[in-house]
Scaffold this motif. Structure first.
Motif, PDB file in Angstrom:
ATOM      1  N   SER A  41       2.234 -20.357  83.882  1.00 49.45           N
ATOM      2  CA  SER A  41       2.722 -19.183  83.296  1.00 49.45           C
ATOM      3  C   SER A  41       4.436 -18.989  83.387  1.00 49.45           C
ATOM      4  O   SER A  41       4.872 -18.224  82.960  1.00 49.45           O
ATOM      5  CB  SER A  41       2.261 -18.109  84.399  1.00 49.45           C
ATOM      6  OG  SER A  41       2.929 -18.075  85.942  1.00 49.45           O
ATOM      7  N   ASN A  42       5.057 -19.978  84.112  1.00 55.11           N
ATOM      8  CA  ASN A  42       6.471 -19.855  84.094  1.00 55.11           C
ATOM      9  C   ASN A  42       7.062 -21.182  84.329  1.00 55.11           C
ATOM     10  O   ASN A  42       6.406 -22.230  84.706  1.00 55.11           O
ATOM     11  CB  ASN A  42       7.055 -18.994  85.242  1.00 55.11           C
ATOM     12  CG  ASN A  42       6.443 -19.260  86.641  1.00 55.11           C
ATOM     13  OD1 ASN A  42       7.458 -20.050  87.199  1.00 55.11           O
ATOM     14  ND2 ASN A  42       5.291 -19.063  87.208  1.00 55.11           N
ATOM     15  N   THR A  64      17.208 -16.918  80.214  1.00 57.23           N
ATOM     16  CA  THR A  64      15.821 -17.388  79.822  1.00 57.23           C
ATOM     17  C   THR A  64      15.968 -17.895  78.231  1.00 57.23           C
ATOM     18  O   THR A  64      16.797 -17.719  77.708  1.00 57.23           O
ATOM     19  CB  THR A  64      14.717 -16.118  79.930  1.00 57.23           C
ATOM     20  OG1 THR A  64      15.465 -15.005  79.108  1.00 57.23           O
ATOM     21  CG2 THR A  64      14.429 -15.689  81.259  1.00 57.23           C
ATOM     22  N   ARG A  78       9.647 -16.445  80.123  1.00 53.72           N
ATOM     23  CA  ARG A  78       9.713 -17.017  81.420  1.00 53.72           C
ATOM     24  C   ARG A  78       9.793 -18.191  81.788  1.00 53.72           C
ATOM     25  O   ARG A  78       9.611 -18.842  82.686  1.00 53.72           O
ATOM     26  CB  ARG A  78       8.101 -16.714  81.787  1.00 53.72           C
ATOM     27  CG  ARG A  78       7.456 -15.199  81.649  1.00 53.72           C
ATOM     28  CD  ARG A  78       6.381 -14.953  82.401  1.00 53.72           C
ATOM     29  NE  ARG A  78       6.654 -14.741  83.951  1.00 53.72           N
ATOM     30  CZ  ARG A  78       5.890 -14.991  84.868  1.00 53.72           C
ATOM     31  NH1 ARG A  78       4.556 -15.118  84.664  1.00 53.72           N
ATOM     32  NH2 ARG A  78       6.395 -14.934  86.114  1.00 53.72           N
ATOM     33  N   GLY A 112       9.186 -11.093  82.215  1.00 59.21           N
ATOM     34  CA  GLY A 112      10.702 -11.876  81.701  1.00 59.21           C
ATOM     35  C   GLY A 112      11.692 -11.511  82.311  1.00 59.21           C
ATOM     36  O   GLY A 112      12.857 -12.119  82.055  1.00 59.21           O
ATOM     37  N   SER A 166       8.315 -18.010  90.567  1.00 58.29           N
ATOM     38  CA  SER A 166       8.821 -17.706  89.567  1.00 58.29           C
ATOM     39  C   SER A 166      10.039 -16.975  89.497  1.00 58.29           C
ATOM     40  O   SER A 166      10.322 -16.219  90.700  1.00 58.29           O
ATOM     41  CB  SER A 166       7.700 -16.819  88.570  1.00 58.29           C
ATOM     42  OG  SER A 166       8.563 -16.519  87.308  1.00 58.29           O
ATOM     43  N   SER A 195      13.422 -11.994  88.745  1.00 56.96           N
ATOM     44  CA  SER A 195      12.830 -11.349  90.004  1.00 56.96           C
ATOM     45  C   SER A 195      13.548 -11.031  91.100  1.00 56.96           C
ATOM     46  O   SER A 195      14.479 -12.105  91.423  1.00 56.96           O
ATOM     47  CB  SER A 195      11.758 -12.705  90.376  1.00 56.96           C
ATOM     48  OG  SER A 195      11.081 -12.252  91.562  1.00 56.96           O
ATOM     49  N   THR A 198      11.311 -15.389  87.091  1.00 52.08           N
ATOM     50  CA  THR A 198      11.253 -14.105  86.325  1.00 52.08           C
ATOM     51  C   THR A 198       9.909 -13.008  86.577  1.00 52.08           C
ATOM     52  O   THR A 198       8.719 -13.762  87.379  1.00 52.08           O
ATOM     53  CB  THR A 198      10.968 -14.482  84.690  1.00 52.08           C
ATOM     54  OG1 THR A 198       9.825 -15.055  84.806  1.00 52.08           O
ATOM     55  CG2 THR A 198      12.219 -15.394  84.302  1.00 52.08           C
ATOM     56  N   THR A 199       9.928 -11.998  86.324  1.00 50.91           N
ATOM     57  CA  THR A 199       8.669 -11.350  86.373  1.00 50.91           C
ATOM     58  C   THR A 199       7.529 -11.355  85.219  1.00 50.91           C
ATOM     59  O   THR A 199       8.440 -12.134  84.262  1.00 50.91           O
ATOM     60  CB  THR A 199       9.006  -9.779  86.411  1.00 50.91           C
ATOM     61  OG1 THR A 199       9.651  -9.419  85.200  1.00 50.91           O
ATOM     62  CG2 THR A 199       9.917  -9.488  87.661  1.00 50.91           C
ATOM     63  N   THR A 257      13.333 -20.059  82.625  1.00 55.54           N
ATOM     64  CA  THR A 257      14.631 -19.857  83.331  1.00 55.54           C
ATOM     65  C   THR A 257      15.470 -20.863  83.553  1.00 55.54           C
ATOM     66  O   THR A 257      14.855 -21.980  84.107  1.00 55.54           O
ATOM     67  CB  THR A 257      14.504 -19.047  84.792  1.00 55.54           C
ATOM     68  OG1 THR A 257      13.597 -17.734  84.677  1.00 55.54           O
ATOM     69  CG2 THR A 257      15.838 -18.581  85.260  1.00 55.54           C
TER      70      THR A 257
END
Length: 570
Positions: A164-165, A530, A353, A395, A389, A398, A391-392, A355
């Motif tokens: 997912s990231n 990103t 997502r 995107g 991750s 975090s 990022t959330t 980074t």
């Protein structure tokens, strides 16, 4: 009337009896001779007349067309299969691969059995071919060089277990660190280990560079990808050019990058000049170069993922051919099938997502031209090692740690825990040093020392069934990331100190067991961005980082002064 294949139908097909000469009912002057056709032929010969012959059946046009079509289809299938097999073998033959021999550690699966991917991407400055000499220069006296050169670009690419990231962390080439003992399997060049610039480890083979980065960061690295000057050119050409933006006019008189302010599409040597430029951007050091490289890589990823690139057969062929010619990889990626699988995993991650970050640094106290690991770097290392991750889901960065592993087990007091500390290094006294540190922190006096059965590259803490909580307590005390914990088949806790922990009583990567890294600290001062930020421009250096005709000036001033020099994308 038309037949089923679109042509005009021929004469009507005769019936079976129409295709044979009519039978004569009887011989002249009498009854039909007995004996059937044989008797008739015999009677005819007796009268001196030739026996009637049976006419061959005419081949139907429809059957003839079917045979031709079938033959063509067979040839087409065989030809396509042959070309496909040739293409596959051709691409596999392009790939050069080497073994890592486990020197980078191994990723651990998450609670659902999914495994992250960590790849060290290296850009070599080696002039090991005529093409590299022409592009990089510096071969006028030495000629084509041997060896791997230095890893002037180092990026740890982390793809999360759930895909997912992703995080791409650059390590500046000027970072000073401990290089472990290494031997290059290719030319048998070896070192007993030393303290030096991190990019120099590649001189002892790609596996040594991987081991050095693993030792510095504590991040398990199970793959590597290496490319040289001509590789950058091939890849940028294969995607039809990479779109970048510069904040001002720039002329780096060292890398020869010369661009006007604004957006450009770079191919070939212009692309290489951009990613090599360290005097044109930021403060004129390697730190500014990592940021511009992230801009370039983000643009290339967006191009890879664009529909036009992935659906154009000629573009896909060009990419595959260029990639396999340009890259040197580990055995785990050493086939077209494996590279395609990796590309598919990368393609699953949304660009918002992905980074990019640069390892935080501080000036080296003993050399102002070099750097060491700075504040926040350990949090960045731990976030990658712990598969967190940066990022959330939307995107955005975090700002709060979010654990991806299973819940932490209940803690156990240190006084109830005894650890067997084994020395897996060639450094005398390492086990005793760590043992005493544990006892000083209140661990059970039954904590003992021993020599490991064999040398260990990676530090591991192995625990028995039902003893995960004890292992987490010990790991927290030592600053050992959870990625270094393993469940064994025996009982008790055994700590094997590896080459990635050469000194001190706190593991160099930092981190903590049972808790997530501080992701806010991980991205602080890391120039995080990103891959979806298409409008980000590389910041041209405002300092006098270049020289023209012996005069120091800013890259923008050099651009104005070199009006007769063509731009890189002309």
């Amino acid at each position: 009337m038309s037949d089923p294949w679109g042509g005009r139908r021929g004469p009507a097909t005769r019936s079976r009896t129409d295709r044979m000469p009519a039978q004569r009912d009887a011989e002249p002057g009498g009854a039909r001779p007995p004996g059937g056709r044989a008797a008739t032929r015999a009677a005819s010969r007796q009268r001196g007349r030739p026996a009637p012959r049976r006419r061959a059946r005419p081949v139907r046009k429809g059957r003839r067309v079917l045979r031709i079509a079938g033959l063509c289809l067979a040839l087409l299938v065989l030809g396509t299969a042959g070309v496909g097999w040739w293409f596959y073998e051709h691409l596999n033959g392009n790939i050069q691969s080497f073994s890592l021999d486990g020197k980078g550690g191994a990723e651990k699966a998450d609670a659902f059995g999914r495994t992250p991917i960590n790849i060290l991407v290296m850009g070599s400055d080696g002039r090991t071919s005529k093409a590299d000499c022409k592009l990089g220069g510096g071969c006028s006296q030495t000629g084509v060089q041997t060896g791997s050169g230095n890893a002037d670009v180092e990026m740890v690419v982390h793809i999360s277990a759930d895909r997912s990231n992703a995080t791409v962390m650059s390590i500046p080439r000027d970072t000073m660190t401990n290089v472990p003992a290494c031997t290059d399997d290719a030319d048998h060049t070896s070192t007993g280990g030393y303290y030096g610039q991190i990019n120099s480890a590649l001189q002892y083979g790609p596996a040594c560079q991987v081991a050095t980065v693993h030792q510095l960061t504590g991040i398990p690295i199970d793959h590597f990808v290496k490319l040289d000057f001509s590789g950058v050119v091939k890849m940028s050409d294969a995607v039809g050019g990479v779109s970048v933006c510069v904040s001002d006019n720039v002329y780096d008189t060292y890398s020869h990058l010369k661009l006007s302010k604004g957006a450009h599409t770079l191919k070939g040597q212009a692309a290489l000049e951009f990613v090599r430029s360290r005097h044109g951007f930021g403060d004129g050091s390697d730190l500014g170069r990592t940021v511009s490289q992230h801009i370039f890589l983000g643009a290339m990823i967006r191009k890879f993922k664009s529909a036009g690139t992935l659906t154009d057969p000629s573009a896909v062929y060009g990419l595959a051919d260029a990639a396999t010619k340009a890259l040197t990889v580990d055995d785990g990626l050493g086939s077209v099938k494996k590279l395609i699988a990796l590309a598919a995993d990368v393609n699953k991650v949304p660009t918002k997502r992905m980074t990019f970050a640069t390892m935080q640094t501080a000036p080296d106290p003993s050399n102002s031209d070099r750097v060491v690991v700075g504040t926040g770097a350990k949090s960045l290392f731990s976030s990658i090692a712990d598969d967190q991750s940066l990022t959330t889901g939307s995107g955005k960065k975090s700002v709060a740690a979010k654990a991806s592993a299973s819940p932490t087990a209940a803690s156990v007091p240190a006084s109830q825990i005894a650890v067997t500390v084994q020395n897996g290094t060639d450094i005398t006294g390492r086990a005793s040093e760590v043992q005493q540190a544990l006892i000083d922190q209140g661990f059970n006096s039954g904590t003992t020392t021993a020599n490991a059965a064999s040398s260990a590259t990676t530090t591991t803490l192995t625990y028995g069934t039902g003893q995960k909580a004890e292992a987490q307590t010990a790991a927290k005390a030592l600053g050992l990331p959870t990625s270094h914990l393993e469940q064994g088949t025996g009982t008790g806790l055994t700590l094997v100190i590896g080459a990635d922990w050469p000194s001190g009583t706190s593991f160099p990567s930092g981190g903590s067991s049972g808790s997530s890294a501080d992701t806010k600290a991980a991205v602080s001062n890391a120039h995080a961005q990103t891959a979806d930020q298409a409008k980000t421009c590389a910041k041209v250096s405002p300092y006098k980082t270049v020289a023209l005709n012996g005069v120091a000036m800013t890259p923008a001033q050099a651009y104005a002064a070199a009006s007769t020099t063509p731009d890189s994308d002309d």
